[in-house]
Design a protein around this motif. Structure first.
Motif, PDB file in Angstrom:
ATOM      1  N   PHE A  80      19.385   9.683  12.988  1.00  0.00           N
ATOM      2  CA  PHE A  80      18.077  10.249  12.682  1.00  0.00           C
ATOM      3  C   PHE A  80      18.110  11.029  11.374  1.00  0.00           C
ATOM      4  CE2 PHE A  80      16.260  10.346  17.285  1.00  0.00           C
ATOM      5  CZ  PHE A  80      15.867   9.027  17.136  1.00  0.00           C
ATOM      6  N   GLU A  81      19.203  11.735  11.107  1.00  0.00           N
ATOM      7  CA  GLU A  81      19.316  12.462   9.838  1.00  0.00           C
ATOM      8  C   GLU A  81      19.412  11.495   8.663  1.00  0.00           C
ATOM      9  OE1 GLU A  81      18.906  15.576   8.926  1.00  0.00           O
ATOM     10  OE2 GLU A  81      18.295  15.920  11.003  1.00  0.00           O
ATOM     11  N   TRP A  82      20.105  10.381   8.861  1.00  0.00           N
ATOM     12  CA  TRP A  82      20.168   9.350   7.817  1.00  0.00           C
ATOM     13  C   TRP A  82      18.779   8.776   7.569  1.00  0.00           C
ATOM     14  CZ3 TRP A  82      18.999   4.113   8.553  1.00  0.00           C
ATOM     15  CH2 TRP A  82      19.271   3.277   7.461  1.00  0.00           C
ATOM     16  N   ASP A  83      18.044   8.517   8.647  1.00  0.00           N
ATOM     17  CA  ASP A  83      16.690   7.965   8.534  1.00  0.00           C
ATOM     18  C   ASP A  83      15.771   8.966   7.835  1.00  0.00           C
ATOM     19  OD1 ASP A  83      15.009   5.800   8.991  1.00  0.00           O
ATOM     20  OD2 ASP A  83      14.301   6.552  10.912  1.00  0.00           O
ATOM     21  N   ARG A  84      15.959  10.240   8.112  1.00  0.00           N
ATOM     22  CA  ARG A  84      15.159  11.288   7.457  1.00  0.00           C
ATOM     23  C   ARG A  84      15.469  11.340   5.959  1.00  0.00           C
ATOM     24  NH1 ARG A  84      16.247  17.026   6.480  1.00  0.00           N
ATOM     25  NH2 ARG A  84      14.247  18.090   6.137  1.00  0.00           N
ATOM     26  N   ALA A  85      16.743  11.218   5.610  1.00  0.00           N
ATOM     27  CA  ALA A  85      17.144  11.313   4.201  1.00  0.00           C
ATOM     28  C   ALA A  85      16.523  10.193   3.365  1.00  0.00           C
ATOM     29  CB  ALA A  85      18.663  11.267   4.087  1.00  0.00           C
ATOM     30  N   ARG A  86      16.217   9.048   3.979  1.00  0.00           N
ATOM     31  CA  ARG A  86      15.569   7.948   3.253  1.00  0.00           C
ATOM     32  C   ARG A  86      14.088   8.227   3.009  1.00  0.00           C
ATOM     33  NH1 ARG A  86      15.850   2.460   5.760  1.00  0.00           N
ATOM     34  NH2 ARG A  86      15.009   3.551   7.577  1.00  0.00           N
ATOM     35  N   ARG A  87      13.550   9.234   3.674  1.00  0.00           N
ATOM     36  CA  ARG A  87      12.168   9.673   3.519  1.00  0.00           C
ATOM     37  C   ARG A  87      11.159   8.697   4.122  1.00  0.00           C
ATOM     38  NH1 ARG A  87      11.600  13.815   0.476  1.00  0.00           N
ATOM     39  NH2 ARG A  87       9.380  13.370   0.222  1.00  0.00           N
ATOM     40  N   ARG A  88      11.640   7.668   4.819  1.00  0.00           N
ATOM     41  CA  ARG A  88      10.723   6.711   5.437  1.00  0.00           C
ATOM     42  C   ARG A  88      10.622   6.905   6.947  1.00  0.00           C
ATOM     43  NH1 ARG A  88      13.431   2.793   2.009  1.00  0.00           N
ATOM     44  NH2 ARG A  88      14.191   1.627   3.799  1.00  0.00           N
ATOM     45  N   GLY A  89      11.701   7.339   7.562  1.00  0.00           N
ATOM     46  CA  GLY A  89      11.682   7.629   8.986  1.00  0.00           C
ATOM     47  C   GLY A  89      11.358   6.432   9.862  1.00  0.00           C
ATOM     48  N   THR A  90      11.845   5.260   9.502  1.00  0.00           N
ATOM     49  CA  THR A  90      11.468   4.042  10.221  1.00  0.00           C
ATOM     50  C   THR A  90      11.754   4.137  11.715  1.00  0.00           C
ATOM     51  OG1 THR A  90      11.945   2.752   8.234  1.00  0.00           O
ATOM     52  CG2 THR A  90      11.802   1.545  10.317  1.00  0.00           C
ATOM     53  N   VAL A  91      12.991   4.453  12.063  1.00  0.00           N
ATOM     54  CA  VAL A  91      13.370   4.507  13.477  1.00  0.00           C
ATOM     55  C   VAL A  91      12.845   5.785  14.125  1.00  0.00           C
ATOM     56  CG1 VAL A  91      15.312   4.434  15.098  1.00  0.00           C
ATOM     57  CG2 VAL A  91      15.364   3.045  13.020  1.00  0.00           C
ATOM     58  N   LEU A  92      12.716   6.841  13.346  1.00  0.00           N
ATOM     59  CA  LEU A  92      12.120   8.072  13.867  1.00  0.00           C
ATOM     60  C   LEU A  92      10.710   7.812  14.394  1.00  0.00           C
ATOM     61  CD1 LEU A  92      13.300  10.543  11.084  1.00  0.00           C
ATOM     62  CD2 LEU A  92      13.853  10.744  13.518  1.00  0.00           C
ATOM     63  N   LEU A 171       4.239  11.345  -5.171  1.00  0.00           N
ATOM     64  CA  LEU A 171       3.059  11.962  -4.564  1.00  0.00           C
ATOM     65  C   LEU A 171       3.327  12.357  -3.113  1.00  0.00           C
ATOM     66  CD1 LEU A 171       0.136  12.814  -4.958  1.00  0.00           C
ATOM     67  CD2 LEU A 171      -0.570  10.484  -4.349  1.00  0.00           C
ATOM     68  N   THR A 172       3.976  11.486  -2.360  1.00  0.00           N
ATOM     69  CA  THR A 172       4.300  11.849  -0.980  1.00  0.00           C
ATOM     70  C   THR A 172       5.306  12.996  -0.949  1.00  0.00           C
ATOM     71  OG1 THR A 172       5.949  10.058  -0.931  1.00  0.00           O
ATOM     72  CG2 THR A 172       3.777   9.596   0.034  1.00  0.00           C
ATOM     73  N   ALA A 173       6.241  13.000  -1.877  1.00  0.00           N
ATOM     74  CA  ALA A 173       7.214  14.099  -1.931  1.00  0.00           C
ATOM     75  C   ALA A 173       6.524  15.416  -2.257  1.00  0.00           C
ATOM     76  CB  ALA A 173       8.293  13.792  -2.967  1.00  0.00           C
ATOM     77  N   TRP A 184       3.668  -0.341   4.849  1.00  0.00           N
ATOM     78  CA  TRP A 184       3.627   1.081   5.166  1.00  0.00           C
ATOM     79  C   TRP A 184       3.393   1.947   3.948  1.00  0.00           C
ATOM     80  CZ3 TRP A 184       2.724   2.973   9.695  1.00  0.00           C
ATOM     81  CH2 TRP A 184       3.021   2.196  10.815  1.00  0.00           C
ATOM     82  N   LEU A 185       3.619   1.406   2.737  1.00  0.00           N
ATOM     83  CA  LEU A 185       3.395   2.223   1.544  1.00  0.00           C
ATOM     84  C   LEU A 185       1.929   2.647   1.421  1.00  0.00           C
ATOM     85  CD1 LEU A 185       5.018   1.937  -1.895  1.00  0.00           C
ATOM     86  CD2 LEU A 185       2.544   2.166  -1.758  1.00  0.00           C
ATOM     87  N   PRO A 186       0.958   1.737   1.446  1.00  0.00           N
ATOM     88  CA  PRO A 186      -0.434   2.203   1.351  1.00  0.00           C
ATOM     89  C   PRO A 186      -0.857   3.072   2.526  1.00  0.00           C
ATOM     90  CG  PRO A 186      -0.348  -0.168   1.789  1.00  0.00           C
ATOM     91  CD  PRO A 186       1.040   0.261   1.451  1.00  0.00           C
ATOM     92  N   ARG A 187      -0.361   2.794   3.717  1.00  0.00           N
ATOM     93  CA  ARG A 187      -0.741   3.603   4.876  1.00  0.00           C
ATOM     94  C   ARG A 187      -0.253   5.049   4.718  1.00  0.00           C
ATOM     95  NH1 ARG A 187       1.025  -0.658   9.693  1.00  0.00           N
ATOM     96  NH2 ARG A 187      -0.331  -2.386   9.019  1.00  0.00           N
ATOM     97  N   ARG A 188       0.992   5.206   4.348  1.00  0.00           N
ATOM     98  CA  ARG A 188       1.541   6.552   4.199  1.00  0.00           C
ATOM     99  C   ARG A 188       0.950   7.247   2.974  1.00  0.00           C
ATOM    100  NH1 ARG A 188       6.614   5.933   6.984  1.00  0.00           N
ATOM    101  NH2 ARG A 188       5.920   5.492   9.114  1.00  0.00           N
ATOM    102  N   LEU A 189       0.697   6.501   1.925  1.00  0.00           N
ATOM    103  CA  LEU A 189       0.126   7.055   0.707  1.00  0.00           C
ATOM    104  C   LEU A 189      -1.263   7.625   0.971  1.00  0.00           C
ATOM    105  CD1 LEU A 189       0.427   7.505  -2.328  1.00  0.00           C
ATOM    106  CD2 LEU A 189      -0.341   5.153  -2.684  1.00  0.00           C
TER     107      LEU A 189
END
Length: 241
Positions: A80-92, A171-173, A184-189
């Protein structure tokens, strides 16, 4: 919309047949969000005993493509920490929003609680070096896009794609929000910044449909000013950090 109950039953048959020692499983992705079609694949997360191996597999089950997110119970906090570091959180997000299929010992419930705690903390902030690298790269893309001749459509389209992706990253950052790739890029954006996100997406479409780079270049410049301004002269990046 593809039937969620049928998809869940299909996913459960896969889990019980391929992973008889599974500690739990859940179904995520478009099926659980009401976005699926008959040809959508299934995203299935499976918790495995610690004697197994964390991995990702793609299989075909009953004629349907299934993406398997296979994790041992002990690996979940680090994963989960690895997934968080990618900033996408796919599995989270898969654990946060997924539909439990099988949870005889409460491991899925506990793992969902872990995922939600990590999601609540948000993605990690960018470092100063990452901000500078992002601003410099986006400045170069904006300038190249603005200067791209209409006749160089291949170059123009590639520049538009990279500019959108880098602008979305910054912008997300800036908003401390999660980003994404693909659909997922447009959805999250749009979730992170409806106004500036829409301007970027509309600008990207203008390049694709009318070969006009001005709206996207303008939207990118707006993002740059939000995060510290364009960066060219004075930028330096060491070979080793």
């Amino acid at each position: 919309m593809h039937d969620q109950k049928a998809s869940a039953a299909q996913a459960l048959r896969l889990v019980t047949s391929r992973f008889p020692n599974a500690l739990g499983a859940l179904l995520g992705g478009s099926v659980t969000q009401g976005r699926a079609t008959a040809t959508s694949d299934l995203d299935v997360a499976v918790l495995l005993p610690d004697t197994d191996v964390t991995r990702r597999e793609v299989v075909r089950h009953e004629g349907r493509v299934v993406e398997l997110f296979l994790n041992t119970l002990a690996d979940m906090p680090e994963f989960f920490e690895w997934d968080r570091a990618r900033r996408r959180g796919t599995v989270l997000f898969l654990y946060d929003r997924g539909l439990p299929l099988y949870d005889p010992h409460g491991h899925v419930r506990h793992t969902r609680e872990q995922a939600r705690a990590v999601l609540a903390a948000g993605p990690p902030p960018l470092t100063s070096a990452e901000w500078d690298r992002g601003r410099y790269g986006l400045t170069c893309l904006k300038d190249d896009l603005a200067d791209s001749p209409v006749g160089s459509r291949h170059e123009q389209l590639v520049l538009a794609d990279f500019a959108l992706r880098e602008a979305a990253h910054l912008l997300t950052a800036h908003h401390g929000a999660w980003t994404g790739i693909g659909k997922w890029l447009p959805r999250r954006l749009l979730s992170a910044d409806p106004v500036r996100g829409k301007a970027l997406l509309d600008g990207h479409r203008a390049v694709a449909e009318t070969a006009d780079p001005v709206p996207l270049a303008t939207a990118v410049e707006d993002v740059l000013h939000l995060v510290g301004g364009p960066l060219r002269e004075g930028y330096a990046q060491p070979w080793r950090s």
